[in-house]
Design an enzyme around this catalytic site. Structure first.
Site, short mmCIF file in Angstrom:
data_model
loop_
_atom_site.label_atom_id
_atom_site.label_comp_id
_atom_site.label_asym_id
_atom_site.label_seq_id
_atom_site.Cartn_x
_atom_site.Cartn_y
_atom_site.Cartn_z
N THR A 188 0.38 41.48 30.18
CA THR A 188 0.04 40.24 29.50
C THR A 188 -0.98 39.48 30.34
OG1 THR A 188 2.41 40.10 28.95
CG2 THR A 188 1.07 38.23 28.34
N ILE A 217 6.61 43.89 17.91
CA ILE A 217 6.15 42.55 18.28
C ILE A 217 6.89 42.13 19.55
CG2 ILE A 217 6.13 40.11 17.62
CD1 ILE A 217 5.70 41.09 14.72
N GLY A 218 6.15 41.68 20.53
CA GLY A 218 6.75 41.30 21.79
C GLY A 218 6.97 39.80 21.91
N ASP A 219 7.12 39.35 23.15
CA ASP A 219 7.42 37.94 23.40
C ASP A 219 6.20 37.03 23.31
OD1 ASP A 219 6.64 37.23 26.64
OD2 ASP A 219 6.68 39.31 26.00
N THR A 238 5.43 36.65 31.28
CA THR A 238 4.95 38.03 31.29
C THR A 238 6.06 38.93 31.82
OG1 THR A 238 3.33 39.56 32.25
CG2 THR A 238 3.92 37.67 33.58
N GLY A 239 6.05 40.18 31.36
CA GLY A 239 7.06 41.12 31.82
C GLY A 239 7.58 41.96 30.67
N GLY A 241 9.00 42.25 27.36
CA GLY A 241 9.04 41.33 26.23
C GLY A 241 10.40 41.18 25.60
#
Length: 317
Positions: A188, A217-219, A238-239, A241
């Site tokens: 990210t 779909i991520g965070d 970040t990381g 998700g």
């Protein structure tokens, strides 16, 4: 009180022996883009919202990070980018997912925020809106790089979804397969900013995970998970998700500040080190007072920050 800015290029299992030819270009990019953000504070035309969009656009344009041009590939060998932007005072925000042709997804998120009654558009609808707004688009092949093709190939061979920076892949306990350029790509990019009047903004953008399922779909675009801003703080996470979504990381930093009455640093450290599973999370955050926090529970996080009182830092571990 004074202005402050922080940006990140992703968190993960970043090898401490990363070769200089891989590490130095990323550090140089962060330093150059940080200086751009700092310079923008001297221009009265730029609000914190403008600055975080500007910075994240530059991060998207860099091939060294997993967003925009550097986005990693899905299991089908395609790119599906995501982005989100949020203003702290008004809580107005915009988010996108499933972007395949837009050069700067963060600017599409900004257009959704400013020119639609909605917050979140995805896939074909988001692409159509981008064309209506005249945003720069390119052929999907623009984002398909040889390095990311190789990353996807190795992730498939190891039957895993790659998160952020990862040490060389091990396949079924066999010998290590070195990743191209010694990493699997950062997960990210993001920026948070506050001006001298306490106005806050946050922006985040990503290409997601190597070998992720199509449609995942991520965070990053989820308000309160990967991105959040209100009157207490602005946060970009970040990381991993899925872990960040489960813990509503970005919103919880603001909630701890509001309901416990603690400082930005205390709240951010608590969420990253006491709440989030180890090895999953990093974040950058600023407060109306010009405070900066950049904790992470991974091996490292590419990050940079600057404040009006003269602090300037670029760091990894």
């Amino acid at each position: 009180m004074g202005w402050a800015i922080a940006l990140h290029g992703g968190a993960g299992d970043i090898p401490v022996d990363m070769p200089p030819e891989r590490r130095l270009p990323r550090e140089a990019a962060l330093r150059r883009i940080l200086e751009m953000g700092v310079s923008a504070f001297s221009n009265a035309k730029y609000s914190p919202l403008d600055i975080v969009e500007l910075v994240v656009r530059e991060l998207e344009n860099s091939p060294h990070f997993n967003a925009g041009k550097g986005s990693v590939l899905t299991t089908d060998g395609t790119v599906e980018m995501e982005a989100c932007i949020m203003d702290g005072n008004s809580k107005r925000c915009g988010a996108v997912s499933g972007i395949t042709t837009v050069v700067n997804p963060i600017s599409l998120a900004r257009q959704i925020m400013g020119k639609t009654p909605h917050i979140y558009l995805a896939f074909d609808g988001a692409e159509a809106f981008a064309r209506e707004q005249g945003l720069e688009t390119v052929d999907k092949s623009h984002f398909i790089t040889p390095e990311n093709i190789e990353r996807l190939k190795q992730a498939k061979e190891a039957n895993r979804v790659q998160q952020d920076y990862t040490q060389p892949i091990k396949k079924g306990g066999e010998k290590e397969m070195p990743l191209p350029d010694g990493d699997s790509k950062l997960g990210t990019v993001g920026c948070v900013a506050v001006d001298s009047f306490g106005n806050l903004a946050a922006a985040t953008s990503t290409g997601g995970l190597v070998n992720k399922m199509v449609g995942r779909i991520g965070d990053t675009p989820i308000i309160g998970a990967g991105t959040y801003a209100n009157k207490f703080c602005a946060v970009s996470a970040t990381g991993r998700g899925e872990a960040i979504i489960r813990e509503t990381v970005a919103r919880d930093v603001a909630a701890v500040m509001e309901y416990k009455g603690v400082s930005l640093k205390e709240a951010a450290e608590y969420i990253v080190h006491e709440v989030s599973p180890k090895g999953t999370t990093g974040l950058i955050a600023v407060s109306p007072k010009g405070e900066v926090a950049m904790p992470f529970n991974t091996t490292g996080m590419f990050r940079a920050c600057a404040t009006e009182d003269g602090l300037m830092e670029v760091a990894i571990w």
